[in-house]
Design an enzyme around this catalytic site. Structure first.
Site, PDB file in Angstrom:
ATOM      1  N   VAL A  82      11.753   0.823  18.247  1.00 11.83           N
ATOM      2  CA  VAL A  82      12.732   1.455  19.148  1.00 11.83           C
ATOM      3  C   VAL A  82      14.140   1.062  18.731  1.00 11.83           C
ATOM      4  CG1 VAL A  82      13.508   1.717  21.537  1.00 11.83           C
ATOM      5  CG2 VAL A  82      11.085   1.374  21.063  1.00 11.83           C
ATOM      6  N   LYS A 138       9.938   6.396  22.378  1.00  8.21           N
ATOM      7  CA  LYS A 138      10.727   5.170  22.577  1.00  8.21           C
ATOM      8  C   LYS A 138      10.902   4.881  24.064  1.00  8.21           C
ATOM      9  CE  LYS A 138      13.177   5.856  18.201  1.00  8.21           C
ATOM     10  NZ  LYS A 138      14.312   6.547  17.554  1.00  8.21           N
ATOM     11  N   ALA A 172       0.844  -1.199   0.000  1.00  7.23           N
ATOM     12  CA  ALA A 172       0.000   0.000   0.000  1.00  7.23           C
ATOM     13  C   ALA A 172       0.873   1.242   0.000  1.00  7.23           C
ATOM     14  CB  ALA A 172      -0.913   0.002   1.228  1.00  7.23           C
ATOM     15  N   GLY A 186      21.530  14.301   5.413  1.00  8.46           N
ATOM     16  CA  GLY A 186      20.364  13.411   5.404  1.00  8.46           C
ATOM     17  C   GLY A 186      20.081  12.748   6.743  1.00  8.46           C
TER      18      GLY A 186
HETATM   19  N1  HSE Z   1      14.575   9.808  13.586  1.00  4.82           N
HETATM   20  C1  HSE Z   1      15.032   8.739  14.412  1.00  4.82           C
HETATM   21  C2  HSE Z   1      16.470   8.978  14.825  1.00  4.82           C
HETATM   22  C3  HSE Z   1      14.957   7.395  13.756  1.00  4.82           C
HETATM   23  O1  HSE Z   1      17.072   9.986  14.440  1.00  4.82           O
HETATM   24  O2  HSE Z   1      16.997   8.171  15.557  1.00  4.82           O
HETATM   25  C4  HSE Z   1      13.575   6.854  13.747  1.00  4.82           C
HETATM   26  O3  HSE Z   1      13.090   6.677  15.033  1.00  4.82           O
END
Ligand code: HSE
Length: 434
Positions: A136, A209, A48, A191
């Protein structure tokens, strides 16, 4: 190669972005091995996506659909993998999938941290498997060790770096002396940080988390709203420099603690000794320390983000639910029997590092020390460096109620001898013995 006894399990993949495209690739490339490991061929029934026109190299266009609900509840689908993220439509899709008897694998930390109770209740009601290792710390096996390997132990504390973006930024600030803004720009250019970095830099990602980790570690219910959250946007180059002079380093920590009074779950920047194993976790890596009664200290380290590492955790869950399905069983249910109260941040015991610009003249230390004493905060170390008619006073406290420490800072700000409170940060971990 033995490819099972002709059984096939069909997978609906919801989402085909950074993680989803890698899940699709691994399911394709490792199909034969997965068949042997699980006892059935794992076949992708459909994927999807939001837009059919988006280029997706290596993905069979015929599998794509924009009807996620139709795919998630299709009778020929056994396993639903959700890698869309966010609350809706992910919540409705997973609830409908479980109701329709599908096993569910998700990487959705926000959904589990905010609506975990509802999602787990649906899993119980419909007898559906629910696995979410990838939610997590990406590739790091963390939830299964907490849920299964340590199920016979008593976990006291989980302390970790669970956000790679902020770890990268703080690492750059530490190594280059750059400020937060410059380091964020660099993280975005490479990035590591999103164009809108709010979820990471304000600590929302880490807080979700932390809620999941605390719930599993302490067998109690913790939601994202229970987590005290502070991000790294206020961390200055001066804080980083001050930490360095104390042989410490600043990290954004997720800290889950259990005491007789209840549990405390918080995300905030903290100075830790450079000798602490978490201090060596650089770049966008994650690491989590677990302290348990019998096991002692454990540390799990690895890639906390990225398409392929996160897809590895998803695939591990797919294998687990496939095996369960073939055996006609389910994985362990979430245990929340402990029903521990979540302590307010003000009642949590913490330690502070405080740097003060003060007048360098007789009688300055006494009112500063009195401010700490008035709030029942004991000072562990004081260091003064003179600069002309002013001095930098660096104070590290013993453990005290966070509310008392915060009240002390307010009083220090109002003292006539204090020109400025240059830096305030919590401190975790024991000092270097040397
Ligand atoms: N954006 C998160 C990080 C990864 O920078 O660890 C995804 O949870």
């Amino acid at each position: 190669m033995n490819e099972g006894d002709g059984k096939t399990l069909r997978v609906a993949l919801l989402g085909c972005g950074v993680v989803g495209s890698q899940v699709a690739r691994l399911l394709r490339e490792q199909a034969d091995d997965l068949a042997v490991r699980t006892g059935a061929r794992i076949e992708v029934a459909g994927i999807a996506v939001r837009r059919l026109s988006h280029p997706r190299p290596g993905v069979d266009q015929a599998l794509l659909t924009t009807d996620a609900m139709g795919l998630a509840t299709r009778p020929d689908v056994d396993i639903v993998i959700e890698v869309i993220g966010g609350i809706e439509p992910a919540r409705s899709l997973l609830l409908a999938a479980m109701k329709a008897g599908k096993s569910v694998v998700t990487a959705n930390k926000a959904l589990l941290a905010e609506h975990g109770e509802q999602i787990h209740a649906a899993s119980r009601t419909y007898g559906a498997d629910l696995y979410y290792e990838a939610s997590v710390a990406g590739a790091i096996p963390l939830l299964r060790p907490l849920r299964e390997s340590l199920a016979g132990d008593t976990v006291h504390r989980v302390l970790g770096i669970v956000n790679g973006t902020t770890n990268f930024i703080l690492d750059r600030m530490d190594t280059s002396g750059a400020d937060f803004g410059e380091s964020l720009e660099e993280a975005q250019a490479l990035g590591y940080a999103e164009p809108d970095p709010t979820a990471d830099v304000e600590g929302f990602d880490a807080a979700a988390k932390a809620a999941i980790l605390a719930g599993l570690a302490f067998h109690t219910r913790v939601t994202a709203a229970d987590v005290h959250r502070e991000g790294i946007t206020e961390v200055t180059a001066a804080d980083i420099a001050s930490a360095k002079t104390l042989r410490r380093i600043v990290k954004l920590l997720a800290i889950c603690e259990r005491s007789d009074a209840g549990v405390s779950v918080r995300v905030h920047p903290a100075m830790i000794p450079r000798s602490h194993p978490l201090a060596a976790v650089g770049g966008a890596y994650n690491a989590v320390f677990v302290e348990a009664q019998s096991a002692g200290q454990l540390m799990l380290y690895g890639a906390g983000a990225g398409g392929t590492p996160t897809a590895s955790a998803v695939l591990g869950d797919v294998v687990a639910v496939a095996r369960n399905r073939l055996a006609g069983t389910r994985g362990p249910e979430l245990s929340t029997y402990a029903e521990l109260p979540v302590l307010p941040m003000g009642d949590t015991l913490t330690r502070y590092h405080v740097s003060l610009d003060v007048d360098d003249r007789p009688g300055v230390l006494a009112p500063v020390a009195e401010a700490f004493a008035r709030h029942d905060v004991s000072i562990q170390a004081v260091r003064q460096t003179s600069r002309g008619d002013e001095a930098l006073l660096v104070i590290v406290t013993h453990e005290a109620r966070d509310a008392d420490l915060a009240a002390t800072i307010l009083e220090l700000q109002a003292l006539p001898v204090v020109r400025a409170v240059a830096s305030v940060m919590r401190v975790e971990g024991e000092e270097d013995p040397s």
